[in-house]
Enzyme design. Structure first.
Site, mmCIF file in Angstrom:
data_model
loop_
_atom_site.group_PDB
_atom_site.id
_atom_site.type_symbol
_atom_site.label_atom_id
_atom_site.label_comp_id
_atom_site.label_asym_id
_atom_site.label_seq_id
_atom_site.Cartn_x
_atom_site.Cartn_y
_atom_site.Cartn_z
ATOM 1 N N HIS A 164 0.711 -1.102 0.102
ATOM 2 C CA HIS A 164 -0.035 -0.065 0.028
ATOM 3 C C HIS A 164 0.848 1.208 0.064
ATOM 4 O O HIS A 164 0.429 2.289 -0.616
ATOM 5 C CB HIS A 164 -0.893 0.113 1.259
ATOM 6 C CG HIS A 164 -2.085 -1.144 1.055
ATOM 7 N ND1 HIS A 164 -2.848 -1.511 2.285
ATOM 8 C CD2 HIS A 164 -2.338 -1.884 0.025
ATOM 9 C CE1 HIS A 164 -3.566 -2.231 1.835
ATOM 10 N NE2 HIS A 164 -3.360 -2.404 0.778
ATOM 11 N N PHE A 410 -1.485 -8.407 4.627
ATOM 12 C CA PHE A 410 0.008 -7.899 4.502
ATOM 13 C C PHE A 410 -0.073 -6.447 4.105
ATOM 14 O O PHE A 410 0.988 -6.120 3.266
ATOM 15 C CB PHE A 410 0.763 -8.678 3.886
ATOM 16 C CG PHE A 410 0.733 -10.303 4.437
ATOM 17 C CD1 PHE A 410 0.717 -10.660 5.579
ATOM 18 C CD2 PHE A 410 0.509 -11.111 3.477
ATOM 19 C CE1 PHE A 410 0.481 -11.854 5.929
ATOM 20 C CE2 PHE A 410 0.126 -12.451 3.663
ATOM 21 C CZ PHE A 410 0.461 -12.978 4.929
ATOM 22 N N CYS A 411 -1.150 -5.539 4.245
ATOM 23 C CA CYS A 411 -0.833 -4.305 3.679
ATOM 24 C C CYS A 411 -0.769 -4.196 2.116
ATOM 25 O O CYS A 411 -0.049 -3.156 1.595
ATOM 26 C CB CYS A 411 -0.014 -3.403 4.193
ATOM 27 S SG CYS A 411 -0.333 -2.878 5.931
ATOM 28 N N ALA A 412 -1.239 -5.034 1.397
ATOM 29 C CA ALA A 412 -1.228 -5.500 -0.031
ATOM 30 C C ALA A 412 -2.457 -6.025 -0.316
ATOM 31 O O ALA A 412 -2.160 -7.210 -1.053
ATOM 32 C CB ALA A 412 0.132 -6.140 -0.379
#
Length: 461
Positions: A164, A410-412
């Site tokens: 992100h 995982f912030c993705a």
């Protein structure tokens, strides 16, 4: 590299920081040894006891701090503190003072330590002589700074495979390319996108390609040198999110020909709230300061907005700088530059191969990947356990096995969701959970740590 060194007072000995020589090796294809099997599972160790070979002993500058009995396999989120970082902070603390803001011995010593840290980090990254090294809070902060510094009308090209931090800061009109199936596909996609943008813009608008060096979800390495070559062939610049690559591979901004590089100290064994944006000075010096305040100015007049902003890194470092974070990061960079990186890399690749082959041997486990199975990668593996919620598995591993992993997306989120769907297709399973588990290794990781995870997963299916 742009710095502003000051002379240390004669009565003060300089900080124990040594400039590291530039690294000239670009990250290459992993050559680690791939073990053919995994050690047979051993009985579970009760909570409260210390598993043999587990925990970390912080010996030497690159020994990592840890809690005996706790196995940390979550380096990709936040790496443990290296002894070099802890020692550097402890040594400087008695002299801790203001940076660039005082004439006393403490302030002068602190200022020298801060600017030497900038030099050491720049040397570690192999920056060009006229590049800026700006200290930030982390990679996210560094990429947001760069996004604010883009010349008007800049178009950005990135991938849906990004963290992100490399998806969200960019301006409206950013081109987000689909997740590629291979490194070659990534290069071809960027080439095609840049051709189209140049056709549509009349050829003159600034363009920035923003890509990761290694995926925080899969650990797969991206073809940075090739992407830089394509970007420059179209008159574009390239920014490298090196948050996950820097802890595992030697980096050289000059050799890779990237224009900007961002990284986080807390992923590089220096957990004191520091990050770095390194790269071309012109965009940074032409942009309004990222933060307005003391330290970013040459002078402030009586009239509103009568301000002369500084050039150089200080333009974007308003406020009291993070001296301890900078010194900690520089100490780790120096220790890594003096270490046998090839041996470290080979050890990590052997552990990674052991982990991946062990996971593949478990019938209910499916690994997530973007590229082909043998693509180069660093010590990160994401996977799911069929029929089990990932959060529940992570909680069980922590409670009963003293193992720390990450669970989630995982912030993705765009990438992780796609890879979960692809894993379901490859495995033919309909009972895969909607989130994943991630095991990540680094300095201090051992065969015992890997085997303990594999043993635990085999026992908790």
């Amino acid at each position: 590299m742009s710095t502003s060194l000051v002379s240390a007072p004669a009565l003060v000995s300089p900080p124990a920081l040594v400039s590291a020589p530039p690294l000239v090796s670009a990250p290459g294809t992993p050559t680690g040894v791939a073990p053919t099997g995994v050690a047979a599972p051993t009985p579970a160790t009760p909570v409260g006891s210390t598993p043999a070979g587990c925990g970390s002993t912080a010996t030497g500058p690159l020994g990592v701090l840890g809690v005996p009995g706790q196995v940390n396999l979550d380096y990709a989120a936040t790496a443990p503190c290296a002894r070099a970082a802890a020692d550097a902070v402890a040594e400087l603390l008695p002299w801790y003072g203001s940076v660039h803001r005082g004439a006393g011995a403490l302030s002068r010593r602190s200022t020298l330590a801060y600017e030497r840290a900038r030099q050491d980090v720049g040397d570690f990254l192999g920056v060009r002589p006229d590049d800026h090294v700006v200290f930030t809070r982390n990679t996210t902060d560094a990429l947001n700074l760069l996004a604010r510094a883009l010349p008007p009308g800049t178009r950005v090209v990135t991938f849906a495979a990004e963290h992100h931090a490399n998806l969200l800061p960019w301006p409206t009109g950013t081109v987000r390319l689909p997740v590629p199936g291979s490194a070659g596909d990534a290069v071809r996609a960027v080439d095609a996108a840049l051709r189209e943008l140049r056709r549509g813009s009349g050829g003159g608008a600034p363009i920035l390609v923003a890509v990761t060096g290694a995926s925080n979800v899969t650990g797969e390495c991206w073809p940075i040198a090739e992407l830089a070559r394509v970007a420059h062939a179209h008159g574009a610049r390239i920014a490298l999110d090196a948050a996950q690559l820097a802890p595992h591979a030697e980096l050289d901004v000059t050799a890779l020909t990237v224009d900007y590089l961002a990284l986080s100290g807390h992923k590089l064994y220096a957990p004191f709230g520091i990050g770095v944006l390194a790269g071309r000075a012109d965009w940074l010096d032409a942009a309004p300061p990222y933060l307005a305040g003391g330290g970013a100015t040459l002078g402030v007049g009586a009239a509103t907005h009568d301000v002369r902003w500084a050039d150089g890194p200080g333009r974007h470092e308003a406020g009291t700088p993070n001296l301890l974070g900078a010194v900690a990061l520089a100490a780790v960079c120096t220790a890594l530059a003096e270490a046998d990186r090839a041996a470290q890399y080979a050890h990590e690749q052997a552990l990674l191969a052991r982990l991946r082959s062990g996971l593949a041997a478990l019938p209910d486990v499916a690994e997530l990947r973007t590229f082909e199975a043998d693509a180069p990668r660093v010590g990160i593996v994401s996977f799911v356990v069929a029929g089990r919620e990932s959060a529940a598995v992570a909680a069980d591993l922590a409670q009963h096995w003293q193992l720390g992993l990450r669970d989630g997306l995982f912030c993705a989120h765009p990438l992780a969701r796609r890879l979960l769907a692809e894993a379901a297709t490859r495995s033919g399973r309909r009972d895969l959970p909607p989130t994943a588990l991630r095991a990540s290794i680094g300095l201090g990781s051992t065969v015992a740590h890997v085997d303990r995870l594999l043993t635990a997963l085999a026992a908790t299916r």
